[in-house]
Write an enzyme that holds these catalytic residues in place. Structure first.
Site, PDB file in Angstrom:
ATOM      1  N   ASN A  10       2.490 -16.084  -0.248  1.00  0.00           N
ATOM      2  CA  ASN A  10       1.908 -15.044   0.604  1.00  0.00           C
ATOM      3  C   ASN A  10       0.470 -14.835   0.159  1.00  0.00           C
ATOM      4  OD1 ASN A  10       1.186 -12.733   1.965  1.00  0.00           O
ATOM      5  ND2 ASN A  10       2.541 -11.371   0.813  1.00  0.00           N
ATOM      6  N   LYS A  12      -1.712 -13.009   1.544  1.00  0.00           N
ATOM      7  CA  LYS A  12      -2.236 -11.667   1.873  1.00  0.00           C
ATOM      8  C   LYS A  12      -3.611 -11.810   2.541  1.00  0.00           C
ATOM      9  CE  LYS A  12       0.377 -10.028  -2.048  1.00  0.00           C
ATOM     10  NZ  LYS A  12       0.681  -8.909  -2.918  1.00  0.00           N
ATOM     11  N   HIS A  93       7.018  -6.357   4.354  1.00  0.00           N
ATOM     12  CA  HIS A  93       6.419  -6.393   3.020  1.00  0.00           C
ATOM     13  C   HIS A  93       6.043  -4.969   2.613  1.00  0.00           C
ATOM     14  CE1 HIS A  93       3.619  -7.199  -0.234  1.00  0.00           C
ATOM     15  NE2 HIS A  93       4.147  -8.410  -0.310  1.00  0.00           N
ATOM     16  N   GLU A  95       3.559  -3.801   1.254  1.00  0.00           N
ATOM     17  CA  GLU A  95       2.180  -3.411   1.581  1.00  0.00           C
ATOM     18  C   GLU A  95       2.074  -3.007   3.050  1.00  0.00           C
ATOM     19  OE1 GLU A  95       0.270  -6.899  -0.028  1.00  0.00           O
ATOM     20  OE2 GLU A  95       0.788  -6.228  -2.051  1.00  0.00           O
ATOM     21  N   GLU A 163      11.564  -7.561  -3.616  1.00  0.00           N
ATOM     22  CA  GLU A 163      10.271  -7.418  -4.276  1.00  0.00           C
ATOM     23  C   GLU A 163      10.112  -5.979  -4.774  1.00  0.00           C
ATOM     24  OE1 GLU A 163       7.312 -10.564  -2.832  1.00  0.00           O
ATOM     25  OE2 GLU A 163       7.164  -8.879  -1.463  1.00  0.00           O
ATOM     26  N   GLY A 169       1.871  -7.824  -8.000  1.00  0.00           N
ATOM     27  CA  GLY A 169       0.473  -7.874  -8.405  1.00  0.00           C
ATOM     28  C   GLY A 169       0.162  -7.177  -9.718  1.00  0.00           C
ATOM     29  N   SER A 209       5.029 -10.786  -9.207  1.00  0.00           N
ATOM     30  CA  SER A 209       4.453 -11.359 -10.429  1.00  0.00           C
ATOM     31  C   SER A 209       5.176 -12.615 -10.912  1.00  0.00           C
ATOM     32  CB  SER A 209       4.383 -10.296 -11.533  1.00  0.00           C
ATOM     33  OG  SER A 209       3.513  -9.249 -11.152  1.00  0.00           O
ATOM     34  N   GLY A 230       2.794 -14.107  -4.471  1.00  0.00           N
ATOM     35  CA  GLY A 230       1.501 -13.653  -3.983  1.00  0.00           C
ATOM     36  C   GLY A 230       0.370 -14.334  -4.723  1.00  0.00           C
TER      37      GLY A 230
HETATM   38  C1  PEP Z   1       3.915 -10.339  -2.888  1.00  0.00           C
HETATM   39  O1  PEP Z   1       3.054  -9.526  -2.556  1.00  0.00           O
HETATM   40  O2  PEP Z   1       4.729 -10.756  -2.040  1.00  0.00           O
HETATM   41  C2  PEP Z   1       3.939 -10.755  -4.266  1.00  0.00           C
HETATM   42  C3  PEP Z   1       5.065 -11.179  -4.749  1.00  0.00           C
HETATM   43  O3  PEP Z   1       2.761 -10.655  -4.981  1.00  0.00           O
HETATM   44  P1  PEP Z   1       2.506 -11.119  -6.502  1.00  0.00           P
HETATM   45  O4  PEP Z   1       3.210 -12.445  -6.688  1.00  0.00           O
HETATM   46  O5  PEP Z   1       1.033 -11.247  -6.608  1.00  0.00           O
HETATM   47  O6  PEP Z   1       3.101 -10.074  -7.372  1.00  0.00           O
END
Ligand code: PEP
Length: 246
Positions: A10, A12, A93, A95, A163, A169, A209, A230
């Site tokens: 992803n 973003k 998601h 966000e 998630e 993040g 992460s 991400g």
């Molecule tokens: C995400 O936003 O779907 C995600 C998993 O981000 P990150 O891997 O950066 O934590």
């Protein structure tokens, strides 16, 4: 039941046209023992889908509107994503839930839109840190799953991504027993609503992460069928390290 792993990236709101070099590197790395999906920003979906055509890398969207078309300035429909060459779309998601006030019924409508357009829906669920601290993780993700997944779910049209909001993040991840507990509960919820055949086939991704250094440990868990990645999907070298662990 053997579920083929899926590693989804992803991006973003990251990536200009020059970032196609990262897609080229994923394609050049050859076909792994996992499905690979890259979800770039909308501006890159069509060109990436064209570039990845015939390769093992599939292209997806990060969101879609529930309607097929109409007066929704700035939005993109699932049909438009399909027309651009996408095969999947992320819905719900955290966000989107936080920044755009999307609730479970909105996410459910978006998943239905994805299916109407022939796309796989990747439905995201996850608790906040306060909800985890209050011991409400299973209740929160269970309610999100129930409210966000439409009735016509199948192993082919649905992927669920767990998630934890506090892990996205941040560089922090739950310990593996915590991830396993949630994934086991998600599988059990799917089984009680849709039956064992559907539940056994739906892929459950962990996101938050994930990086090359922790991917093997997380992706080895019984009910973790891949990752939603991400930050570490932005560079092909990192993303390939995760794909190799799947
Ligand atoms: C995400 O936003 O779907 C995600 C998993 O981000 P990150 O891997 O950066 O934590």
């Amino acid at each position: 039941m053997t579920r083929r792993p899926l590693v989804a990236g992803n991006w973003k709101m990251n990536g200009h046209r020059a970032a196609s070099a990262e897609l080229d590197a994923l394609i050049a790395a050859g076909r792994p023992d996992a499905d690979v999906l890259l979800c770039p920003p909308f501006t890159l979906v069509a060109s990436f889908a064209e570039r990845a055509s015939g390769s093992h890398v599939a292209i997806g969207g990060q969101d879609c509107h529930a309607a097929a078309s109409g007066a929704h300035t700035g939005d993109i429909s699932a049909e438009m994503l399909a027309d651009a060459g996408a095969s999947a779309v992320i819905v719900g998601h955290s966000e989107r839930r936080a920044d755009h006030g999307e609730d479970d019924s909105t996410v459910r409508a978006k998943a239905e839109a994805a299916w109407r357009a022939g796309l796989t829906a990747i439905v995201c669920v996850g608790e906040t840190e306060a909800e985890r601290d209050a011991g409400r993780t299973l209740a929160v993700v269970g309610a999100q799953l129930a409210g966000s997944v439409p009735d016509a779910a199948s192993a082919a049209n649905l992927v669920v991504a767990y998630e934890p909001v506090w892990a996205i993040g941040t560089g922090r991840t739950p310990v593996t027993s915590e991830i396993a507990e949630v994934h086991d509960a998600l599988r059990a919820s799917l089984a009680s609503r849709f039956g064992a055949d559907v539940a056994d086939g739906v892929r459950l991704l962990y996101g938050g992460s994930v990086k090359p250094a922790n991917a093997a440990e997380i992706l080895a868990l019984e009910n973790v069928d891949g990752g939603l990645v991400g930050g570490a999907s932005l560079k092909a070298s990192d993303f390939l390290g995760i794909i190799a662990a799947a």
